[in-house]
Motif scaffolding. Structure first.
Motif, PDB file in Angstrom:
ATOM      1  N   PHE A 115      34.001  33.802  30.870  1.00 46.90           N
ATOM      2  CA  PHE A 115      34.838  34.441  31.883  1.00 46.90           C
ATOM      3  C   PHE A 115      34.476  35.916  31.945  1.00 46.90           C
ATOM      4  N   GLY A 116      34.879  36.537  33.022  1.00 44.32           N
ATOM      5  CA  GLY A 116      34.522  37.920  33.284  1.00 44.32           C
ATOM      6  C   GLY A 116      33.488  37.984  34.382  1.00 44.32           C
ATOM      7  N   HIS A 117      33.958  38.183  35.619  1.00 42.80           N
ATOM      8  CA  HIS A 117      33.066  38.233  36.772  1.00 42.80           C
ATOM      9  C   HIS A 117      33.442  39.439  37.640  1.00 42.80           C
ATOM     10  N   GLU A 118      32.468  39.938  38.353  1.00 42.58           N
ATOM     11  CA  GLU A 118      32.715  41.083  39.217  1.00 42.58           C
ATOM     12  C   GLU A 118      33.656  40.708  40.356  1.00 42.58           C
ATOM     13  N   ASN A 119      34.431  41.691  40.767  1.00 37.18           N
ATOM     14  CA  ASN A 119      35.364  41.590  41.899  1.00 37.18           C
ATOM     15  C   ASN A 119      36.574  40.705  41.609  1.00 37.18           C
ATOM     16  N   GLU A 120      36.809  40.339  40.348  1.00 39.09           N
ATOM     17  CA  GLU A 120      38.032  39.621  40.030  1.00 39.09           C
ATOM     18  C   GLU A 120      39.091  40.617  39.548  1.00 39.09           C
ATOM     19  N   PRO A 121      40.368  40.301  39.715  1.00 37.02           N
ATOM     20  CA  PRO A 121      41.421  41.236  39.279  1.00 37.02           C
ATOM     21  C   PRO A 121      41.332  41.509  37.777  1.00 37.02           C
ATOM     22  N   PHE A 122      41.625  42.731  37.413  1.00 37.86           N
ATOM     23  CA  PHE A 122      41.600  43.114  35.999  1.00 37.86           C
ATOM     24  C   PHE A 122      42.807  42.532  35.282  1.00 37.86           C
ATOM     25  N   ASP A 123      42.562  41.864  34.147  1.00 38.34           N
ATOM     26  CA  ASP A 123      43.610  41.248  33.339  1.00 38.34           C
ATOM     27  C   ASP A 123      43.476  41.773  31.916  1.00 38.34           C
ATOM     28  N   PRO A 124      44.368  42.636  31.482  1.00 40.01           N
ATOM     29  CA  PRO A 124      44.219  43.227  30.144  1.00 40.01           C
ATOM     30  C   PRO A 124      44.298  42.223  29.005  1.00 40.01           C
ATOM     31  N   SER A 125      44.790  40.996  29.266  1.00 43.23           N
ATOM     32  CA  SER A 125      44.872  40.000  28.199  1.00 43.23           C
ATOM     33  C   SER A 125      43.515  39.383  27.888  1.00 43.23           C
ATOM     34  N   VAL A 126      42.575  39.457  28.843  1.00 41.55           N
ATOM     35  CA  VAL A 126      41.245  38.872  28.619  1.00 41.55           C
ATOM     36  C   VAL A 126      40.122  39.865  28.900  1.00 41.55           C
ATOM     37  N   HIS A 127      40.442  41.005  29.491  1.00 43.53           N
ATOM     38  CA  HIS A 127      39.428  42.021  29.796  1.00 43.53           C
ATOM     39  C   HIS A 127      39.659  43.257  28.926  1.00 43.53           C
ATOM     40  N   GLU A 128      38.582  43.854  28.496  1.00 43.87           N
ATOM     41  CA  GLU A 128      38.644  45.116  27.762  1.00 43.87           C
ATOM     42  C   GLU A 128      37.896  46.166  28.586  1.00 43.87           C
ATOM     43  N   ALA A 129      38.648  47.105  29.149  1.00 47.32           N
ATOM     44  CA  ALA A 129      38.050  48.108  30.028  1.00 47.32           C
ATOM     45  C   ALA A 129      37.382  49.198  29.192  1.00 47.32           C
TER      46      ALA A 129
END
Length: 234
Positions: free
Chosen positions: A157-171
């Motif tokens: 998971f992790g694709h461009e242009n998808e909404p940022f989700d702090p539970s699965v994304h680390e900015a």
């Protein structure tokens, strides 16, 4: 020869007769209420000794309360056993669900412990594909490895242009732009992976937040001789 007459039974002792009386009110085979009769000693004339025969109403008045009491007792016992059975069934269902969850958790953790060791290999394969180095036999092996991991439940998971989700994304990068409506993943620096509901690692991403654009300037019609509408300063 001495004549022998009839045998003298005057000295014989008559054995007592055994009489078995079934006093149960309910027939154990049919479950129906039996008609209860009671033997009453009678005299030589055939009349009951010491009194009269009880009437049907009197017999019923004695039997019915006893039958009702037995039925209530049986119903109470049946209700208690039914509640015990229902409680045992509920406890067993909860136990089975808990065992299934524990078994599934053990399986997922075992898969995760193996797949975690291969995530670095998947990163190398992804970088090789980006640079065009994933070709030939090397690509065939990479495809087999990826397909095998997907069969055991690995999901990237992790694709461009998808909404940022702090539970699965680390900015790791942040920017603003009027072209997005909200926090959006605009670049994926490292793919994230999960098995089932278990996240093996978050995705490293660059995030862009919405920034309102500058207000539009009013347009003025150019004056004659000045294409841009500016006055002659000479």
């Amino acid at each position: 020869m001495t004549d022998q007459g009839p045998h003298d039974n005057s000295n014989s002792v008559e054995e007592p007769r055994v009489v078995v009386r079934d006093r149960r009110r309910i027939d154990p085979e049919t479950g129906q209420v039996k008609t209860v009769t009671e033997e009453v000693p009678v005299d030589e004339a055939g009349a009951p000794e010491g009194g009269r025969h009880a009437s049907a109403d009197e017999v019923e008045a004695e039997i019915v309360p006893e039958i009702i009491s037995e039925e209530l007792s049986l119903k109470t016992e049946l209700d208690e056993r039914t509640k015990d059975l229902q409680r045992l069934q509920a406890e067993f269902a909860n136990y089975r669900k808990r065992v299934d969850r524990d078994r599934e958790s053990v399986v997922v953790n075992a898969k995760a412990s193996v797949v975690n060791e291969l995530l670095a290999v998947l990163d190398d394969l992804e970088r090789a594909a980006v640079h065009g180095d994933l070709t030939g036999a090397f690509k065939a092996v990479a495809d087999k490895l990826t397909a095998t991991l997907q069969r055991v439940g690995l999901e990237p998971f992790g694709h461009e242009n998808e909404p940022f989700d702090p539970s699965v994304h680390e900015a790791v990068q942040h920017d603003t732009s009027p072209d997005v409506q909200g926090p959006t993943v605009t670049a994926v620096l490292r793919r994230g992976y999960r098995i089932g509901e278990k996240t093996l690692r978050p995705a490293l991403v660059a995030v862009t937040d919405h920034e309102p654009g500058a207000p539009a300037q009013e347009w003025a019609e150019p004056s004659e001789g000045q294409p841009d509408g500016s006055a002659d300063r000479n």
